[in-house]
Design a protein around this motif. Sequence first.
Motif, PDB file in Angstrom:
ATOM      1  N   MET A 105     -45.720 -43.420  13.212  1.00 15.61           N
ATOM      2  CA  MET A 105     -46.202 -43.297  14.597  1.00 15.61           C
ATOM      3  C   MET A 105     -46.187 -41.840  15.047  1.00 15.61           C
ATOM      4  O   MET A 105     -47.117 -41.380  15.710  1.00 15.61           O
ATOM      5  N   ARG A 106     -45.146 -41.124  14.676  1.00 17.66           N
ATOM      6  CA  ARG A 106     -45.045 -39.707  15.057  1.00 17.66           C
ATOM      7  C   ARG A 106     -46.173 -38.894  14.418  1.00 17.66           C
ATOM      8  O   ARG A 106     -46.800 -38.060  15.060  1.00 17.66           O
ATOM      9  N   ILE A 111     -51.636 -36.280  14.780  1.00 18.23           N
ATOM     10  CA  ILE A 111     -53.038 -36.261  14.340  1.00 18.23           C
ATOM     11  C   ILE A 111     -53.956 -36.476  15.535  1.00 18.23           C
ATOM     12  O   ILE A 111     -54.929 -35.735  15.738  1.00 18.23           O
ATOM     13  N   GLN A 112     -53.653 -37.459  16.351  1.00 16.55           N
ATOM     14  CA  GLN A 112     -54.502 -37.780  17.507  1.00 16.55           C
ATOM     15  C   GLN A 112     -54.443 -36.689  18.571  1.00 16.55           C
ATOM     16  O   GLN A 112     -55.461 -36.318  19.142  1.00 16.55           O
ATOM     17  N   LYS A 113     -53.243 -36.152  18.829  1.00 13.76           N
ATOM     18  CA  LYS A 113     -53.071 -35.108  19.843  1.00 13.76           C
ATOM     19  C   LYS A 113     -53.931 -33.884  19.512  1.00 13.76           C
ATOM     20  O   LYS A 113     -54.479 -33.234  20.404  1.00 13.76           O
ATOM     21  N   ASN A 114     -54.060 -33.583  18.222  1.00 18.56           N
ATOM     22  CA  ASN A 114     -54.813 -32.414  17.784  1.00 18.56           C
ATOM     23  C   ASN A 114     -56.262 -32.715  17.462  1.00 18.56           C
ATOM     24  O   ASN A 114     -56.996 -31.834  17.060  1.00 18.56           O
ATOM     25  N   ASP A 115     -56.641 -33.977  17.633  1.00 21.31           N
ATOM     26  CA  ASP A 115     -58.008 -34.416  17.347  1.00 21.31           C
ATOM     27  C   ASP A 115     -58.407 -34.105  15.904  1.00 21.31           C
ATOM     28  O   ASP A 115     -59.513 -33.699  15.625  1.00 21.31           O
ATOM     29  N   TRP A 116     -57.436 -34.302  14.993  1.00 19.89           N
ATOM     30  CA  TRP A 116     -57.704 -34.134  13.574  1.00 19.89           C
ATOM     31  C   TRP A 116     -58.353 -35.398  13.037  1.00 19.89           C
ATOM     32  O   TRP A 116     -58.175 -36.487  13.590  1.00 19.89           O
ATOM     33  N   LYS A 117     -59.039 -35.263  11.940  1.00 17.03           N
ATOM     34  CA  LYS A 117     -59.624 -36.438  11.298  1.00 17.03           C
ATOM     35  C   LYS A 117     -58.520 -37.181  10.553  1.00 17.03           C
ATOM     36  O   LYS A 117     -57.814 -36.602   9.735  1.00 17.03           O
TER      37      LYS A 117
END
Length: 120
Positions: A105-106, A111-117
């Motif tokens: 989850m962390r 990944i989501q916070k940085n808008d990474w693929k």
Amino acid sequence: MKLWIDDLRPAPEGYRQVYTVEEAIYEIMRYEREQDWAMREYILGHKNYEQTAEYYNTFTITEISCDNDLGEGNAEGYKLLDWLEITGQNKYPIHSHTDNAVASMRMKATIQKNDWKEVL
């Protein structure tokens, strides 16, 4: 190159295996340096476009697949994502293959916070 960070599970075919966050950072930095060198050679006229593109693509990281629990005494896998975030290395598709639900989850949150693929 696909980078596989895991201290127990063997890398799938086509992946380069490293066992620690430190080894992963070393490989990422090495590949970045090789890409910089390829562009330098092109800009200085030592290599043509096709040679440069081929060499550059040879040293392109196409995926990072990371476990979290990397053995006693080693940094946890989420620290690699922290390093990628701090250094602005945001161009790599990331896959978290950890069995640790909290760490997963962390890692997904980073990944989501940085808008990474995210590779699923």
